[in-house]
Design a protein around this motif. Structure first.
Motif, mmCIF file in Angstrom:
data_model
loop_
_atom_site.group_PDB
_atom_site.id
_atom_site.type_symbol
_atom_site.label_atom_id
_atom_site.label_comp_id
_atom_site.label_asym_id
_atom_site.label_seq_id
_atom_site.Cartn_x
_atom_site.Cartn_y
_atom_site.Cartn_z
ATOM 1 N N ALA A 106 0.831 -1.202 0.000
ATOM 2 C CA ALA A 106 0.000 0.000 0.000
ATOM 3 C C ALA A 106 0.866 1.252 0.000
ATOM 4 C CB ALA A 106 -0.924 -0.017 1.215
ATOM 5 N N ALA A 107 1.841 1.301 0.895
ATOM 6 C CA ALA A 107 2.699 2.479 1.000
ATOM 7 C C ALA A 107 3.457 2.743 -0.294
ATOM 8 C CB ALA A 107 3.676 2.304 2.155
ATOM 9 N N LYS A 108 3.805 1.689 -1.011
ATOM 10 C CA LYS A 108 4.559 1.839 -2.264
ATOM 11 C C LYS A 108 3.688 2.275 -3.429
ATOM 12 C CE LYS A 108 8.052 -1.551 -0.932
ATOM 13 N NZ LYS A 108 8.690 -2.852 -1.225
ATOM 14 N N ASN A 109 2.376 2.320 -3.208
ATOM 15 C CA ASN A 109 1.453 2.692 -4.281
ATOM 16 C C ASN A 109 0.535 3.856 -3.897
ATOM 17 O OD1 ASN A 109 1.625 0.602 -6.661
ATOM 18 N ND2 ASN A 109 1.882 -0.581 -4.779
ATOM 19 N N GLY A 110 0.919 4.606 -2.873
ATOM 20 C CA GLY A 110 0.177 5.801 -2.511
ATOM 21 C C GLY A 110 -1.087 5.579 -1.718
ATOM 22 N N PRO A 159 8.003 6.882 10.237
ATOM 23 C CA PRO A 159 8.484 8.122 9.617
ATOM 24 C C PRO A 159 8.931 7.962 8.161
ATOM 25 C CG PRO A 159 9.372 7.912 11.832
ATOM 26 C CD PRO A 159 8.684 6.607 11.512
ATOM 27 N N PHE A 160 9.613 6.859 7.855
ATOM 28 C CA PHE A 160 10.060 6.649 6.482
ATOM 29 C C PHE A 160 8.861 6.448 5.549
ATOM 30 C CE2 PHE A 160 11.211 3.616 3.084
ATOM 31 C CZ PHE A 160 12.112 4.404 2.397
ATOM 32 N N ARG A 161 7.887 5.655 5.991
ATOM 33 C CA ARG A 161 6.694 5.429 5.181
ATOM 34 C C ARG A 161 5.927 6.734 4.992
ATOM 35 N NH1 ARG A 161 3.404 0.091 6.572
ATOM 36 N NH2 ARG A 161 5.330 -0.729 5.661
ATOM 37 N N LYS A 162 5.858 7.537 6.041
ATOM 38 C CA LYS A 162 5.189 8.837 5.954
ATOM 39 C C LYS A 162 5.881 9.724 4.930
ATOM 40 C CE LYS A 162 4.197 12.941 8.765
ATOM 41 N NZ LYS A 162 4.217 13.507 10.131
ATOM 42 N N ARG A 163 7.183 9.784 4.971
ATOM 43 C CA ARG A 163 7.920 10.624 4.019
ATOM 44 C C ARG A 163 7.650 10.201 2.584
ATOM 45 N NH1 ARG A 163 13.624 9.782 1.770
ATOM 46 N NH2 ARG A 163 13.795 11.594 0.427
ATOM 47 N N CYS A 164 7.688 8.901 2.330
ATOM 48 C CA CYS A 164 7.449 8.405 0.972
ATOM 49 C C CYS A 164 6.061 8.794 0.477
ATOM 50 C CB CYS A 164 7.624 6.885 0.917
ATOM 51 S SG CYS A 164 9.333 6.342 1.128
ATOM 52 N N LEU A 165 5.058 8.680 1.339
ATOM 53 C CA LEU A 165 3.695 9.023 0.947
ATOM 54 C C LEU A 165 3.545 10.527 0.718
ATOM 55 C CD1 LEU A 165 1.806 6.636 3.364
ATOM 56 C CD2 LEU A 165 1.552 6.625 0.882
ATOM 57 N N VAL A 166 4.044 11.333 1.638
ATOM 58 C CA VAL A 166 3.898 12.783 1.524
ATOM 59 C C VAL A 166 4.622 13.312 0.284
ATOM 60 C CG1 VAL A 166 4.519 14.988 2.594
ATOM 61 C CG2 VAL A 166 3.505 13.174 3.980
ATOM 62 N N GLU A 167 5.791 12.763 -0.008
ATOM 63 C CA GLU A 167 6.581 13.250 -1.146
ATOM 64 C C GLU A 167 6.289 12.491 -2.434
ATOM 65 O OE1 GLU A 167 10.747 13.652 -0.252
ATOM 66 O OE2 GLU A 167 10.338 14.300 1.811
ATOM 67 N N GLY A 168 5.460 11.439 -2.354
ATOM 68 C CA GLY A 168 5.126 10.677 -3.551
ATOM 69 C C GLY A 168 6.299 9.886 -4.094
ATOM 70 N N ASP A 170 8.218 6.450 -4.856
ATOM 71 C CA ASP A 170 8.168 4.996 -4.951
ATOM 72 C C ASP A 170 9.590 4.454 -4.940
ATOM 73 O OD1 ASP A 170 9.202 5.403 -7.526
ATOM 74 O OD2 ASP A 170 7.273 5.028 -8.513
ATOM 75 N N ASP A 171 9.753 3.152 -5.136
ATOM 76 C CA ASP A 171 11.085 2.545 -5.045
ATOM 77 C C ASP A 171 12.053 3.104 -6.089
ATOM 78 O OD1 ASP A 171 10.291 1.030 -2.922
ATOM 79 O OD2 ASP A 171 10.088 -0.851 -4.029
ATOM 80 N N VAL A 172 11.545 3.401 -7.277
ATOM 81 C CA VAL A 172 12.401 3.975 -8.323
ATOM 82 C C VAL A 172 12.878 5.362 -7.906
ATOM 83 C CG1 VAL A 172 12.500 4.760 -10.717
ATOM 84 C CG2 VAL A 172 11.332 2.617 -10.162
ATOM 85 N N ASP A 173 11.964 6.177 -7.390
ATOM 86 C CA ASP A 173 12.336 7.520 -6.944
ATOM 87 C C ASP A 173 13.391 7.461 -5.841
ATOM 88 O OD1 ASP A 173 10.427 8.868 -8.615
ATOM 89 O OD2 ASP A 173 8.859 8.303 -7.190
ATOM 90 N N LEU A 174 13.229 6.527 -4.921
ATOM 91 C CA LEU A 174 14.190 6.399 -3.828
ATOM 92 C C LEU A 174 15.569 6.013 -4.359
ATOM 93 C CD1 LEU A 174 11.929 4.589 -1.225
ATOM 94 C CD2 LEU A 174 12.841 6.910 -1.018
ATOM 95 N N THR A 175 15.603 5.148 -5.363
ATOM 96 C CA THR A 175 16.883 4.765 -5.975
ATOM 97 C C THR A 175 17.527 5.953 -6.674
ATOM 98 O OG1 THR A 175 16.108 2.489 -6.288
ATOM 99 C CG2 THR A 175 17.986 3.198 -7.613
ATOM 100 N N LEU A 176 16.711 6.738 -7.390
ATOM 101 C CA LEU A 176 17.242 7.879 -8.130
ATOM 102 C C LEU A 176 17.787 8.972 -7.221
ATOM 103 C CD1 LEU A 176 14.627 8.166 -11.021
ATOM 104 C CD2 LEU A 176 16.982 7.312 -11.148
ATOM 105 N N GLU A 177 17.399 8.969 -5.954
ATOM 106 C CA GLU A 177 17.984 9.917 -5.012
ATOM 107 C C GLU A 177 19.490 9.692 -4.865
ATOM 108 O OE1 GLU A 177 15.844 9.569 -1.352
ATOM 109 O OE2 GLU A 177 14.386 11.103 -1.929
ATOM 110 N N HIS A 178 19.934 8.493 -5.214
ATOM 111 C CA HIS A 178 21.362 8.147 -5.103
ATOM 112 C C HIS A 178 22.033 8.114 -6.478
ATOM 113 C CE1 HIS A 178 20.581 7.088 -0.915
ATOM 114 N NE2 HIS A 178 19.534 6.417 -1.333
#
Length: 201
Positions: A106-110, A159-168, A170-178
């Motif tokens: 659920a968290a990974k899909n908004g 907190p991590f799940r909250k951040r992902c949801l608030v900022e939209g 997903d796993d690809v976005d998190l990877t691209l941060e690096h």
């Protein structure tokens, strides 16, 4: 992924415990392409058992919040169950507990999952059952759920799940941060250990 900050929507009570992912999305619909949308298959079989399903009752059209009983989303790990809820317009599910894999998907899909104590969730379902069309407000940054007369109910969230949801994110976005660190590593390997770099054809 669509960010989740605040949501004001009609809420529907599903007064059933142990709703599994096969009830949410029967397995035979998993062969459908994701691009076709799964919303039309949400609770497909449950909605055809006789009495009007809660989502189909007058006043509950366009619901965006589902308030369920304990252990919602148990059973198999199919991500399609989350797709079906999101595609049908459900952005938040409230329950005393959730299947672990369902909550992660659920968290990974908004889709926000809110965990409330059993008595609080039961009181909320009773209210919604008696008053179809009741609107609730979810404020994720403030971590509160509010009814039409006010009285915010706090809820916990990782907190991590909250951040992902608030900022939209997903796993690809998190990877691209690096991306910069990944590029630097690839450049260092190409310079220092060129035999490890696959040949381009």
């Amino acid at each position: 992924m669509q960010p989740f900050t605040t949501l004001r929507a009609v809420a529907v009570a599903l007064d059933v415990a142990n709703v599994d992912t096969d009830q949410i999305l029967p397995a035979r619909f998993l062969k459908k392409p994701r691009s076709a949308g799964y919303g039309g298959f949400l609770f497909h079989d449950e909605r055809r058992r006789g009495d009007a399903f809660p989502l189909d009752r007058p006043g509950n059209a366009g619901a965006g919040i589902l308030v369920a009983d304990r252990n919602f989303g148990c059973g198999s790990s199919r991500e399609g169950a989350v797709y079906a809820l999101v595609d049908a317009g459900i952005r938040c599910v409230v329950a005393p507990s959730f299947g672990d894999i369902f909550a992660s998907n659920a968290a990974k899909n908004g889709l926000l999952t809110i965990t409330l104590p059993e008595d609080a969730a039961a009181a909320l379902r009773a209210r919604l059952g008696a008053e179809p069309g009741t609107v609730l407000t979810v404020d994720l940054p403030a971590e509160t759920l509010t009814g039409p007369e006010g009285g915010a109910i706090p809820f916990p969230i990782d907190p991590f799940r909250k951040r992902c949801l608030v900022e939209g994110l997903d796993d690809v976005d998190l990877t691209l941060e690096h991306a910069d660190a990944i590029a630097a590593y690839e450049a260092a390997v190409a310079r220092d250990e060129p035999w490890r770099v696959p040949a381009r054809t």
